[in-house]
Write a protein that holds these residues in place. Structure first.
Motif, PDB file in Angstrom:
ATOM      1  N   LYS A  60       0.843  -1.189   0.000  1.00 23.97           N
ATOM      2  CA  LYS A  60       0.000   0.000   0.000  1.00 23.97           C
ATOM      3  C   LYS A  60       0.883   1.246   0.000  1.00 23.97           C
ATOM      4  O   LYS A  60       1.842   1.337   0.770  1.00 23.97           O
ATOM      5  CB  LYS A  60      -0.891  -0.003   1.241  1.00 23.97           C
ATOM      6  N   TYR A  92       7.814   7.278  -3.962  1.00 25.87           N
ATOM      7  CA  TYR A  92       6.671   6.803  -3.190  1.00 25.87           C
ATOM      8  C   TYR A  92       7.163   5.901  -2.067  1.00 25.87           C
ATOM      9  O   TYR A  92       8.130   5.151  -2.240  1.00 25.87           O
ATOM     10  CB  TYR A  92       5.715   5.997  -4.085  1.00 25.87           C
ATOM     11  N   PHE A 125       1.079   6.488  -8.742  1.00 22.38           N
ATOM     12  CA  PHE A 125       0.393   5.770  -7.669  1.00 22.38           C
ATOM     13  C   PHE A 125      -0.497   6.737  -6.890  1.00 22.38           C
ATOM     14  O   PHE A 125      -0.238   7.927  -6.862  1.00 22.38           O
ATOM     15  CB  PHE A 125       1.413   5.178  -6.690  1.00 22.38           C
ATOM     16  N   GLU A 126      -1.505   6.190  -6.208  1.00 26.09           N
ATOM     17  CA  GLU A 126      -2.362   6.984  -5.341  1.00 26.09           C
ATOM     18  C   GLU A 126      -2.170   6.525  -3.900  1.00 26.09           C
ATOM     19  O   GLU A 126      -2.157   5.314  -3.625  1.00 26.09           O
ATOM     20  CB  GLU A 126      -3.833   6.821  -5.733  1.00 26.09           C
ATOM     21  N   GLY A 128      -2.816   5.345  -0.316  1.00 27.67           N
ATOM     22  CA  GLY A 128      -3.884   4.548   0.271  1.00 27.67           C
ATOM     23  C   GLY A 128      -4.314   3.355  -0.558  1.00 27.67           C
ATOM     24  O   GLY A 128      -5.005   2.468  -0.063  1.00 27.67           O
ATOM     25  N   LYS A 129      -3.922   3.309  -1.824  1.00 24.74           N
ATOM     26  CA  LYS A 129      -4.309   2.182  -2.681  1.00 24.74           C
ATOM     27  C   LYS A 129      -3.258   1.071  -2.611  1.00 24.74           C
ATOM     28  O   LYS A 129      -2.085   1.308  -2.363  1.00 24.74           O
ATOM     29  CB  LYS A 129      -4.483   2.627  -4.129  1.00 24.74           C
ATOM     30  N   GLU A 130      -3.727  -0.151  -2.890  1.00 24.17           N
ATOM     31  CA  GLU A 130      -2.860  -1.328  -2.870  1.00 24.17           C
ATOM     32  C   GLU A 130      -2.433  -1.669  -4.301  1.00 24.17           C
ATOM     33  O   GLU A 130      -3.272  -1.645  -5.211  1.00 24.17           O
ATOM     34  CB  GLU A 130      -3.623  -2.498  -2.246  1.00 24.17           C
ATOM     35  N   TYR A 131      -1.150  -1.977  -4.467  1.00 19.31           N
ATOM     36  CA  TYR A 131      -0.587  -2.240  -5.800  1.00 19.31           C
ATOM     37  C   TYR A 131       0.254  -3.500  -5.809  1.00 19.31           C
ATOM     38  O   TYR A 131       0.825  -3.893  -4.784  1.00 19.31           O
ATOM     39  CB  TYR A 131       0.306  -1.068  -6.243  1.00 19.31           C
ATOM     40  N   GLN A 174       0.682  -2.617 -11.329  1.00 20.15           N
ATOM     41  CA  GLN A 174      -0.754  -2.377 -11.485  1.00 20.15           C
ATOM     42  C   GLN A 174      -1.443  -2.372 -10.128  1.00 20.15           C
ATOM     43  O   GLN A 174      -0.865  -2.807  -9.129  1.00 20.15           O
ATOM     44  CB  GLN A 174      -1.372  -3.465 -12.368  1.00 20.15           C
ATOM     45  N   GLU A 175      -2.681  -1.896 -10.116  1.00 20.01           N
ATOM     46  CA  GLU A 175      -3.469  -1.987  -8.888  1.00 20.01           C
ATOM     47  C   GLU A 175      -3.661  -3.466  -8.567  1.00 20.01           C
ATOM     48  O   GLU A 175      -3.781  -4.300  -9.470  1.00 20.01           O
ATOM     49  CB  GLU A 175      -4.827  -1.302  -9.058  1.00 20.01           C
ATOM     50  N   ASN A 177      -5.133  -6.920  -7.910  1.00 19.87           N
ATOM     51  CA  ASN A 177      -6.338  -7.566  -8.426  1.00 19.87           C
ATOM     52  C   ASN A 177      -6.171  -9.070  -8.319  1.00 19.87           C
ATOM     53  O   ASN A 177      -5.060  -9.593  -8.317  1.00 19.87           O
ATOM     54  CB  ASN A 177      -6.615  -7.135  -9.873  1.00 19.87           C
TER      55      ASN A 177
END
Length: 189
Positions: A60, A92, A125-126, A128-131, A174-175, A177
């Motif tokens: 994250k 990041y 990247f954003e 708080g998001k998981e990648y 990528q995010e 998934n």
């Protein structure tokens, strides 16, 4: 039409023509712009990228900062002169949740360097998001200057670390998934 009004129209037309000519000249003199091109991206597979990347993790994004780097240190052709270019990047902070491939001593929080936008191949990247991040070890280049016996000697050095990696839009980053996580799990367990 009165003479004053005719002179005003001619003056306005002349100004318009001059501005058009200036814009045209600026456009033809402009240097080439560079954009990112990912050759072979459509043929990438999880297995291939897992083999190529130095590190593949899930995590994250917990922070971001601007980063200026002199990675493009180089020796000028036909000369002993060393130069460098300062490139803008984003750095990041990633809290690693799962390691699929990594250096043995990689910490649980790492730095991911990427270009500032997709035009510079940067993966944006954003927080708080998981990648799922496919990355390569970041090598910091520096120009070392030494003085001795009336001569100045410059050399380029590279240093790496176990907690800083580079990724871009040309890799499979990528995010997170299920589909990609399932492929990674089947290839690594």
């Amino acid at each position: 039409m009165p003479l004053i009004q005719q002179k005003k129209i001619v003056k306005t037309s002349s100004l318009y023509l001059l501005l058009t000519a200036i814009i045209f000249l600026l456009m033809i003199r402009q240097k080439s712009a560079y954009a990112c091109t990912c050759v072979g991206k459509d043929r990438q597979t999880t297995e291939n990228e897992l083999g190529i990347a130095d590190m593949v993790v899930v995590g994250k994004i917990i922070g971001v900062a601007n980063y200026a780097d002199t990675t493009a240190a180089f020796k000028r052709p036909g000369s002993d002169q060393l130069s460098y270019t300062i490139w803008p990047y984003k750095i990041y902070k990633l809290a690693v949740e799962k390691k699929y491939k990594s250096p043995i001593d990689m910490p649980d929080t790492i730095s991911i360097i990427s270009g500032t936008d997709s035009g510079s191949c940067g993966y944006v990247f954003e927080i708080g998001k998981e990648y799922i991040v496919y990355g390569n070890s970041w090598k910091q280049k520096s120009i070392i200057v030494r003085q001795g016996k009336g001569k100045v000697k410059k050399t380029i050095t590279e240093t790496g670390s176990n907690n800083t990696f580079y990724t871009d839009i040309c890799q499979l980053t990528q995010e997170a998934n299920r589909k990609e996580l399932s492929k990674l799990k089947s290839l690594t367990e």
